[in-house]
Design a protein around this motif. Structure first.
Motif, PDB file in Angstrom:
ATOM      1  N   THR A 107      43.848  10.976 -56.741  1.00 52.16           N
ATOM      2  CA  THR A 107      43.748  11.461 -55.347  1.00 52.16           C
ATOM      3  C   THR A 107      42.605  11.256 -54.884  1.00 52.16           C
ATOM      4  O   THR A 107      42.283  11.512 -53.412  1.00 52.16           O
ATOM      5  CB  THR A 107      43.916  13.044 -55.394  1.00 52.16           C
ATOM      6  N   SER A 108      41.613  10.445 -55.253  1.00 50.66           N
ATOM      7  CA  SER A 108      40.167  10.124 -54.758  1.00 50.66           C
ATOM      8  C   SER A 108      40.130   9.106 -53.799  1.00 50.66           C
ATOM      9  O   SER A 108      39.482   8.908 -52.913  1.00 50.66           O
ATOM     10  CB  SER A 108      39.220  10.377 -55.665  1.00 50.66           C
ATOM     11  N   LEU A 109      41.148   8.331 -53.756  1.00 49.42           N
ATOM     12  CA  LEU A 109      41.511   7.321 -52.769  1.00 49.42           C
ATOM     13  C   LEU A 109      42.160   7.695 -51.631  1.00 49.42           C
ATOM     14  O   LEU A 109      43.425   8.243 -51.800  1.00 49.42           O
ATOM     15  CB  LEU A 109      41.901   5.811 -53.358  1.00 49.42           C
ATOM     16  N   ASN A 110      41.989   7.223 -50.256  1.00 47.89           N
ATOM     17  CA  ASN A 110      42.931   7.546 -49.305  1.00 47.89           C
ATOM     18  C   ASN A 110      44.202   6.829 -49.248  1.00 47.89           C
ATOM     19  O   ASN A 110      43.927   5.688 -49.182  1.00 47.89           O
ATOM     20  CB  ASN A 110      42.060   7.526 -47.765  1.00 47.89           C
ATOM     21  N   PRO A 111      45.063   7.439 -49.288  1.00 51.26           N
ATOM     22  CA  PRO A 111      46.606   6.632 -49.283  1.00 51.26           C
ATOM     23  C   PRO A 111      46.787   5.848 -48.171  1.00 51.26           C
ATOM     24  O   PRO A 111      47.714   4.982 -48.258  1.00 51.26           O
ATOM     25  CB  PRO A 111      47.512   7.715 -49.638  1.00 51.26           C
ATOM     26  N   ALA A 112      46.422   6.063 -47.071  1.00 50.95           N
ATOM     27  CA  ALA A 112      46.502   5.532 -45.625  1.00 50.95           C
ATOM     28  C   ALA A 112      45.727   4.311 -45.652  1.00 50.95           C
ATOM     29  O   ALA A 112      46.109   3.400 -44.547  1.00 50.95           O
ATOM     30  CB  ALA A 112      46.395   6.708 -44.697  1.00 50.95           C
ATOM     31  N   PHE A 113      44.743   3.995 -46.321  1.00 49.88           N
ATOM     32  CA  PHE A 113      44.000   2.711 -46.065  1.00 49.88           C
ATOM     33  C   PHE A 113      43.888   1.662 -47.108  1.00 49.88           C
ATOM     34  O   PHE A 113      44.069   2.442 -48.459  1.00 49.88           O
ATOM     35  CB  PHE A 113      42.453   3.449 -45.707  1.00 49.88           C
ATOM     36  N   GLN A 118      38.464   0.718 -47.554  1.00 47.90           N
ATOM     37  CA  GLN A 118      37.857   1.848 -48.062  1.00 47.90           C
ATOM     38  C   GLN A 118      36.510   1.338 -48.584  1.00 47.90           C
ATOM     39  O   GLN A 118      35.410   2.079 -48.555  1.00 47.90           O
ATOM     40  CB  GLN A 118      38.531   2.887 -49.102  1.00 47.90           C
ATOM     41  N   ILE A 119      36.429   0.111 -49.069  1.00 42.59           N
ATOM     42  CA  ILE A 119      35.067  -0.373 -49.582  1.00 42.59           C
ATOM     43  C   ILE A 119      34.453  -0.660 -48.508  1.00 42.59           C
ATOM     44  O   ILE A 119      33.152  -0.264 -48.266  1.00 42.59           O
ATOM     45  CB  ILE A 119      35.203  -1.470 -50.463  1.00 42.59           C
ATOM     46  N   ASP A 155      43.582  -6.139 -50.501  1.00 40.59           N
ATOM     47  CA  ASP A 155      44.546  -5.728 -49.250  1.00 40.59           C
ATOM     48  C   ASP A 155      45.862  -4.837 -49.868  1.00 40.59           C
ATOM     49  O   ASP A 155      46.556  -4.364 -49.290  1.00 40.59           O
ATOM     50  CB  ASP A 155      45.251  -6.978 -48.720  1.00 40.59           C
ATOM     51  N   TYR A 157      47.256  -1.196 -51.121  1.00 40.94           N
ATOM     52  CA  TYR A 157      47.095   0.327 -50.806  1.00 40.94           C
ATOM     53  C   TYR A 157      47.112   0.934 -52.323  1.00 40.94           C
ATOM     54  O   TYR A 157      47.760   0.353 -53.250  1.00 40.94           O
ATOM     55  CB  TYR A 157      48.390   0.903 -49.912  1.00 40.94           C
ATOM     56  N   CYS A 159      48.397   3.313 -53.560  1.00 39.81           N
ATOM     57  CA  CYS A 159      49.654   3.469 -54.208  1.00 39.81           C
ATOM     58  C   CYS A 159      50.298   2.333 -55.085  1.00 39.81           C
ATOM     59  O   CYS A 159      51.199   2.336 -55.907  1.00 39.81           O
ATOM     60  CB  CYS A 159      50.638   3.886 -53.290  1.00 39.81           C
ATOM     61  N   GLU A 160      49.832   1.104 -54.765  1.00 39.25           N
ATOM     62  CA  GLU A 160      50.087  -0.183 -55.474  1.00 39.25           C
ATOM     63  C   GLU A 160      49.385  -0.510 -56.581  1.00 39.25           C
ATOM     64  O   GLU A 160      49.700  -1.380 -57.165  1.00 39.25           O
ATOM     65  CB  GLU A 160      50.119  -1.297 -54.463  1.00 39.25           C
ATOM     66  N   VAL A 170      37.135   2.834 -57.079  1.00 38.77           N
ATOM     67  CA  VAL A 170      36.725   4.228 -56.525  1.00 38.77           C
ATOM     68  C   VAL A 170      35.094   3.649 -57.136  1.00 38.77           C
ATOM     69  O   VAL A 170      33.945   3.702 -56.436  1.00 38.77           O
ATOM     70  CB  VAL A 170      37.090   5.211 -57.354  1.00 38.77           C
TER      71      VAL A 170
ATOM     72  N   GLU B 203      40.812  15.433 -52.396  1.00 38.33           N
ATOM     73  CA  GLU B 203      39.832  14.680 -52.971  1.00 38.33           C
ATOM     74  C   GLU B 203      39.352  13.576 -52.266  1.00 38.33           C
ATOM     75  O   GLU B 203      38.122  13.304 -52.235  1.00 38.33           O
ATOM     76  CB  GLU B 203      40.137  14.033 -54.225  1.00 38.33           C
ATOM     77  N   TYR B 204      40.103  12.682 -51.620  1.00 40.71           N
ATOM     78  CA  TYR B 204      39.784  11.513 -50.792  1.00 40.71           C
ATOM     79  C   TYR B 204      38.813  12.000 -49.599  1.00 40.71           C
ATOM     80  O   TYR B 204      38.256  11.048 -49.024  1.00 40.71           O
ATOM     81  CB  TYR B 204      40.995  10.682 -50.406  1.00 40.71           C
ATOM     82  N   LEU B 207      35.774  12.313 -50.941  1.00 45.90           N
ATOM     83  CA  LEU B 207      35.082  10.866 -51.261  1.00 45.90           C
ATOM     84  C   LEU B 207      34.548  10.238 -50.162  1.00 45.90           C
ATOM     85  O   LEU B 207      33.410   9.761 -50.087  1.00 45.90           O
ATOM     86  CB  LEU B 207      36.090  10.018 -52.061  1.00 45.90           C
ATOM     87  N   LYS B 211      30.795   9.176 -49.227  1.00 38.15           N
ATOM     88  CA  LYS B 211      30.112   7.791 -48.749  1.00 38.15           C
ATOM     89  C   LYS B 211      29.371   7.747 -47.717  1.00 38.15           C
ATOM     90  O   LYS B 211      28.705   6.658 -47.287  1.00 38.15           O
ATOM     91  CB  LYS B 211      31.653   6.945 -48.525  1.00 38.15           C
ATOM     92  N   ARG B 225      45.017  10.581 -40.250  1.00 36.81           N
ATOM     93  CA  ARG B 225      45.775   9.428 -40.457  1.00 36.81           C
ATOM     94  C   ARG B 225      47.015  10.160 -41.483  1.00 36.81           C
ATOM     95  O   ARG B 225      47.940   9.660 -41.606  1.00 36.81           O
ATOM     96  CB  ARG B 225      45.253   8.422 -41.065  1.00 36.81           C
ATOM     97  N   ASN B 226      46.675  11.020 -42.495  1.00 35.71           N
ATOM     98  CA  ASN B 226      47.460  11.477 -43.738  1.00 35.71           C
ATOM     99  C   ASN B 226      48.242  12.487 -43.279  1.00 35.71           C
ATOM    100  O   ASN B 226      49.298  12.917 -43.738  1.00 35.71           O
ATOM    101  CB  ASN B 226      46.650  11.847 -44.741  1.00 35.71           C
ATOM    102  N   PRO B 301      51.582   3.377 -44.846  1.00 33.06           N
ATOM    103  CA  PRO B 301      51.567   2.122 -45.513  1.00 33.06           C
ATOM    104  C   PRO B 301      52.619   2.194 -46.688  1.00 33.06           C
ATOM    105  O   PRO B 301      53.380   1.040 -47.095  1.00 33.06           O
ATOM    106  CB  PRO B 301      50.296   1.651 -46.104  1.00 33.06           C
TER     107      PRO B 301
END
Lengths: 330, 306
Positions: A107-113, A118-119, A155, A157, A159-160, A170, B203-204, B207, B211, B225-226, B301
């Motif tokens: 859950t700590s990465l944003n699923p939309a980007f 994100q980096i 590139d 997401y 979820c992949e 992360v 959580e994101y 995060l 950052k 966006r979400n 996505p």
């Protein structure tokens, strides 16, 4: 052995976090003193609810708004007081000087980007450059955390990616701006044991490469023994013992630490039931007189229930301290 | 993504086919067109020739096929109430008026509801939040024909700022658009608020703050966006119901759009026009949902890659 003499990189003095409710105030972080040197790994150990994560979030001043605030104390990074900084100055510190790895990679990465977006967001904020090189630097960061085929993964997401891969991503965000210290809040708790071991090895390698400090928050004393040079043991918002890991393992001064170490399963040696600590820690809202561990402590005397023990040296050189009446009496 | 679109478009077409069946059957269930279209004193000869002319002596499935083939070509017959007018052509002439009013109402809904819902979530428990809740409660409690009348009373009769009814200048469109939009603003703002509240705890989001991302970017980029999928889903229903559900408001404000045509045609038992209106509404409904499906692809996505 790394040099841990001289001025600490991060120094926390008398840090107290207050949560005010209608029922009254309580202190999930109560008078913390600890420091971390460059290149060092400090472990913070404690049960859930002991205030570990609150400590971490107060270091970057991201406590939940309205609910909790830093009541007193000081946090210095390279001698600079963080508590006096404005919000925009503090934002420049976050991510660039102090980075963080959160607990749950799911859950700590944003699923939309994408991972790359994100980096490079962190990079762009703290260390801007042309778009092209941002991408290359993001790929570099992924390569450093040993992600295979980083040119493609950038590139993807979230979820992949698999759980272990996400936690590496992360990690890539955390190291991308070359921070002086990384706060890792139970980063391996939700990973498989084998992936966990790989991740810890990776953290150690990154530390050797970059010389950054790591503040590793965990409830697992086994990981502390593996990774950390020094450890701070927390119980009910207080630091009950702190010192070099090898000395504490060999000779725990606080009964809580002793019990925690005894609860680490060993592959060889002792058989039979796994040791556990009887009872429950007090709820954060409970008013506790005396030592908060006393009700669960097998050595507790009548004094332990009445008076809070002071923090005293458990060793002659002052490196190892504990807060227990048994040590005071020694 | 290609497969996603093909599935959506073909399911829309299938739904449209079902609607033609329903429309066709309804117009036959509601009594024989003979009674409706011929005067009471028609002779048996007149009735027979009418039945032959309209194909009413053929089996039902054949009548439906004829109807469908004609419908596909846009031919719904000529209007009975407005003699000489092509039914679909008559409806389509009124469509721009409906789209103009509906478009303005949609614009008002989105422009007010999104920031209101977001602000209510970000400043949860504050005066902004309570104010937004109050505003939403009002909008959802007032039936829109009543709100329409109250608006006329306040802004046209009492203050004299805006015209009471009719279509003409931009000022004519303001009151009916607000009367349609208020209910939708309420629903959309509440949905946006709850979706944002959920996402802001993720959580994101933590995060992103860790950052060093600024609070504005955290809210408008990372969180919105979400959270957007939830209000977006409702947006499909909203757009469709604003464009097709304006019958009441068009009547209150004498707005010469499709809703007004629908009402008049039903009153006059003008079957060809009623059928044309229903099909036109169905197509508008489907197109706006298809548009939302396309927006999903842009926002999420997981759908794009799936």
């Amino acid at each position: 052995m790394r040099d841990i003499q001289g001025e600490p990189l991060l120094k926390v003095t008398d840090l107290t976090v207050e949560i005010s409710t209608k029922a009254g105030s309580f202190f999930p972080v109560n008078g913390h003193n600890f420091s971390v040197h460059a290149g060092e790994t400090l472990g913070i150990v404690g049960e859930s609810g002991s205030g570990k994560s609150m400590t971490a979030m107060s270091l970057v001043r991201l406590l939940p708004k309205h609910a909790a605030h830093i009541r007193s104390g000081s946090i210095t990074l390279n001698g600079r007081e963080l508590l006096g900084l404005s919000e925009s100055e503090m934002r420049k510190v976050r991510g660039s000087e102090i980075a963080m790895i959160l607990q749950d990679p799911q859950t700590s990465l944003n699923p939309a980007f994408t991972v790359g977006e994100q980096i490079s967001e962190a990079l762009r904020l703290h260390n801007p450059g042309p778009r092209r090189t941002l991408r290359e630097r993001a790929i570099d960061a992924l390569r450093k955390v040993k992600v295979a085929a980083p040119e493609h993964r950038i590139d993807a997401y979230p979820c992949e990616l698999s759980g272990g891969m996400r936690q590496r991503a992360v990690g890539a965000i955390a190291i991308s701006c070359q921070p002086k210290i990384i706060i890792a809040d139970e980063p391996t708790t939700s990973l498989d044991v084998t992936v966990q071991a790989q991740y810890l090895r990776l953290l150690r390698e990154l530390q050797e490469e970059t010389g950054m400090a790591i503040l590793f928050i965990t409830h697992d004393f086994g990981i502390v023994a593996n990774l950390c040079q020094r450890v701070v043991v927390m119980y009910y918002g207080r630091i009950v013992e702190s010192g070099p890991v090898d000395r504490i393992f060999a000779n725990p001064a606080h009964p809580y630490t002793e019990a925690l170490i005894a609860a680490v399963p060993k592959l060889r040696g002792q058989k039979g039931r796994l040791r556990t600590i009887e009872g429950q820690p007090p709820a954060p809202t409970d008013v506790v007189e005396g030592c908060p561990f006393a009700p669960r402590c097998e050595y507790a005397e009548s004094r332990c229930f009445k008076e809070l023990p002071p923090t005293v040296n458990a060793d002659s050189d002052g490196e190892h301290t504990a807060s227990c009446w048994r040590v005071v009496g020694r | 993504m290609f497969r996603f679109l093909v599935t959506r478009i073909s399911s829309s077409l299938f739904a449209l086919l079902i609607i033609t069946v329903i429309v066709f059957l309804l117009s036959h269930l509601s009594g024989s067109p003979v009674d409706a279209l011929l005067p009471d004193d028609a002779t048996q000869e007149q009735i027979d020739s009418f039945v032959r002319e309209w194909g009413l002596d053929q089996p039902l499935w054949q009548q439906y096929l004829t109807f469908l083939v004609n419908a596909v070509q846009g031919n719904f017959g000529t209007s009975l109430k407005w003699p000489g007018e092509d039914a679909m052509g008559f409806v389509l002439d009124r469509m721009p008026a409906t789209l103009k009013l509906g478009g303005l109402a949609i614009l008002i809904s989105v422009v007010i509801a999104l920031p209101l819902g977001i602000a209510a979530a970000v400043y949860r428990g504050s005066a902004v939040d309570h104010g937004a809740q109050m505003f939403a409660l009002l909008g959802q409690s007032m039936p829109n024909f009543w709100l329409g009348i109250i608006l006329i009373w306040v802004f046209s009769v009492w203050l004299g700022w805006l015209p009471t009814s009719g279509m003409g200048t931009f000022a004519h469109a303001i009151l009916p658009a607000v009367a349609i939009a208020w209910f939708q603003v309420s629903a959309l703002a509440r949905l946006t608020r709850s979706a944002m509240l959920e996402v802001l705890d993720a959580e994101y989001i933590k995060l992103a703050r860790v950052k060093g991302v600024s609070e504005g970017m955290v809210v408008w980029k990372h969180a919105l966006r979400n959270a957007a999928v939830v209000p977006l889903t409702y947006f499909g229903i909203l757009a469709a119901s604003i464009l097709t559900g304006s019958v009441v408001i068009e009547t209150v404000y004498s707005w010469p759009g499709m809703g007004w045509v629908a009402l008049e045609a039903i009153r006059g038992r003008d079957f060809p026009v009623v059928q044309a209106v229903i099909i036109a509404y169905a197509v508008v409904y489907m197109l706006s949902n298809l548009f939302v499906d396309l927006l999903y692809v842009v926002v999420d996505p997981r759908i794009r890659r799936g």
